[in-house]
Design an enzyme around this catalytic site. Sequence first.
Site, PDB file in Angstrom:
ATOM      1  N   LYS A  44       0.840  -1.204   0.000  1.00  0.00           N
ATOM      2  CA  LYS A  44       0.000   0.000   0.000  1.00  0.00           C
ATOM      3  C   LYS A  44       0.873   1.251   0.000  1.00  0.00           C
ATOM      4  CE  LYS A  44      -0.283  -0.163   5.075  1.00  0.00           C
ATOM      5  NZ  LYS A  44      -1.126  -0.572   6.215  1.00  0.00           N
ATOM      6  N   TYR A 280      15.453  29.882   7.964  1.00  0.00           N
ATOM      7  CA  TYR A 280      14.340  30.682   8.479  1.00  0.00           C
ATOM      8  C   TYR A 280      14.300  30.692  10.005  1.00  0.00           C
ATOM      9  CZ  TYR A 280      12.410  30.406   3.735  1.00  0.00           C
ATOM     10  OH  TYR A 280      12.203  30.484   2.386  1.00  0.00           O
TER      11      TYR A 280
HETATM   12  C1  LIG Z   1      -0.378  -1.695   6.818  1.00  0.00           C
HETATM   13  C2  LIG Z   1      -1.005  -2.951   7.260  1.00  0.00           C
HETATM   14  C3  LIG Z   1      -0.228  -4.111   7.471  1.00  0.00           C
HETATM   15  C4  LIG Z   1       1.277  -4.103   7.447  1.00  0.00           C
HETATM   16  O1  LIG Z   1       1.768  -3.594   8.655  1.00  0.00           O
HETATM   17  P1  LIG Z   1       3.344  -3.600   8.960  1.00  0.00           P
HETATM   18  O2  LIG Z   1       3.439  -3.223  10.381  1.00  0.00           O
HETATM   19  O3  LIG Z   1       3.946  -2.592   8.044  1.00  0.00           O
HETATM   20  O4  LIG Z   1       3.810  -4.966   8.668  1.00  0.00           O
HETATM   21  C5  LIG Z   1      -0.883  -5.287   7.768  1.00  0.00           C
HETATM   22  N1  LIG Z   1      -2.232  -5.330   7.846  1.00  0.00           N
HETATM   23  C6  LIG Z   1      -3.002  -4.237   7.678  1.00  0.00           C
HETATM   24  C7  LIG Z   1      -4.475  -4.346   7.800  1.00  0.00           C
HETATM   25  C8  LIG Z   1      -2.411  -3.012   7.380  1.00  0.00           C
HETATM   26  O5  LIG Z   1      -3.187  -1.918   7.211  1.00  0.00           O
END
Ligand SMILES: *Cc1c(COP(=O)(O)O)cnc(C)c1O
Length: 425
Positions: A44, A280
Amino acid sequence: MNETATQLTAPLRARAEIDLGALRANVRALRALSPGAAVMAVVKADAYGHGAVPCARAAVEGGATWLGTATPQEALDLRARAGLPDGVRIMCWLWTPGGPWREAIEADLDVSVSGMWALEEVTDAARAVGLPARVQLKADTGLGRSGCQPGDDWVELVDAALRAESDGLLRITGLWSHLACADEPGHPSIDAQLVLFREMVAYAEERGVRAEVRHIANSPATLTRSDAHFDLVRTGIAVYGISPSPEVGSSADFGLRPVMSLKASVALVKQVPGGHGVSYGHHYVTPGVTTLGLIPVGYADGIPRHASGTGPVLVGGKWRTVAGRVAMDQFVVDLGGDELEAGAEAILFGAGDHGEPTAEDWAQAAGTIAYEIVTRIGTRVPRVYVNEVVGEGGPGVGPEVVPEIIPGYEGDDVAQGSDVKRSGT
Ligand SMILES: *Cc1c(COP(=O)(O)O)cnc(C)c1O
C-alpha cells in the site's frame, strides 16, 4: 512531478535508491521466519514510498504469494500494471460505500468486508457481474478501527455471508483481523486479541465457513509471535528492511536490510563567519567561523520539518546535523570548517552498514516512526532501482554494488556492474 523525464543524463539533485535485491532477500527471510504460513507483501501507499510495481514484482520473486493494499484503486492498479504471474492474490481492505466492487471482482481481487453495508454492496456487484466475489471477513478483535465487532454483529455478518456463498455470489476466502500493539512485545492486548480471534474464527468455522486463510500478523507479530502466524502473515515494513519499533529489535536481528537509501547532491559549500544565522527563523547561529553545506531537499520532498535542528546526514565521511529549520526545498548542515566540493554526496539515510544514518535514526530525530519517514518521501524525488535482476543483491550486499549515477548515463547500460534504471514514480 519528478525529474526523471527532463534529467535522464544529468546528475540528480536527489534520489531514493531502492535495492530490489535486498527486498527479495527480506521476503525470503520472512518466509523462513514463518514456515507454516504464506507471505503477503503489503505494498500500500506506493509500497511505503518505494514504488508499488517494482516492489510487488520483487516481493513475488522473493516468494510472496499474496500482495496487500489499503485501497481498491491501489489493488486494481497493481493487477493492471504489475504483470504479475498467474495465481498471485491481491487483497485490499479499505472500502467506502460505492467503491469499485465490480472492477474488483473482475480483477480477481480478494476484498475485505467488515460490515453489512459492504456485504450488501459486494453481493449486488457479484450478481451484476455474474461472477462470485472473493470475500475476506474482518473481525475487530480489539484494535478499535475497522472490522466487525464480536457478538451479534459477527453472528449476523458470518451468517449473511454464508447465505450469499450458498447462493453462489461469493467465496469466503479469509477470516482476518489486525493487532493494535504488536510493536510493543508483551503488551497484554496481543494475547487478548489472539484469544478473541480464535473464538471468532471458531464460530465462523462451526457455522460452516471454510476459509483458505486465517490471518492477523503484521510485521511485528510476524517477527516476535509465531503463535500469531496462522496461514498467512501480512508483512509491510519488514519487507522494506525496517524494524517496526526499537522494542521489537533491530532489522539486522532478523536478517532484514533496509531497501531505501535517500541521497542528495550538496548544492553549495561556503565559508561563513561566527554568529551567522542559518535558515528561516535563525534557530541556528554558527558558533565560529565554519563552512555550511546546502542540502537540496526539504519538506516538500518528505524531509520532516520536525527534524529541524536534529536530523542526521552523512556528508564528507561524518554525521552532520540539520542546522536550523528544514525549509520546503532545502536545508543546511554545518560542515565544521570542512572544505567539500559542491556536488559531494549527502546520504540522509540508508542501510546503515557503511556509516550512514538509517530511516530509524530520522524517525527518532523527528519524533515519529520509520514507516512515516520512508512513506512520505515525495514524488519529486526519483526512485532509482538497483539489483532489479533476480540473483543479484541480498544480505551483506553493500554500497559497492550500488551504482553512482554517472553523468551521461543513458538508458540500459550497466552502471558499475549493477543494473540501474530510473523510474518515473
Ligand atoms: C499496513 C497494514 C499491514 C502491514 O503492517 P506492517 O506493520 O507494516 O507490517 C498489515 N495489515 C493491515 C491491515 C495493514 O493496514
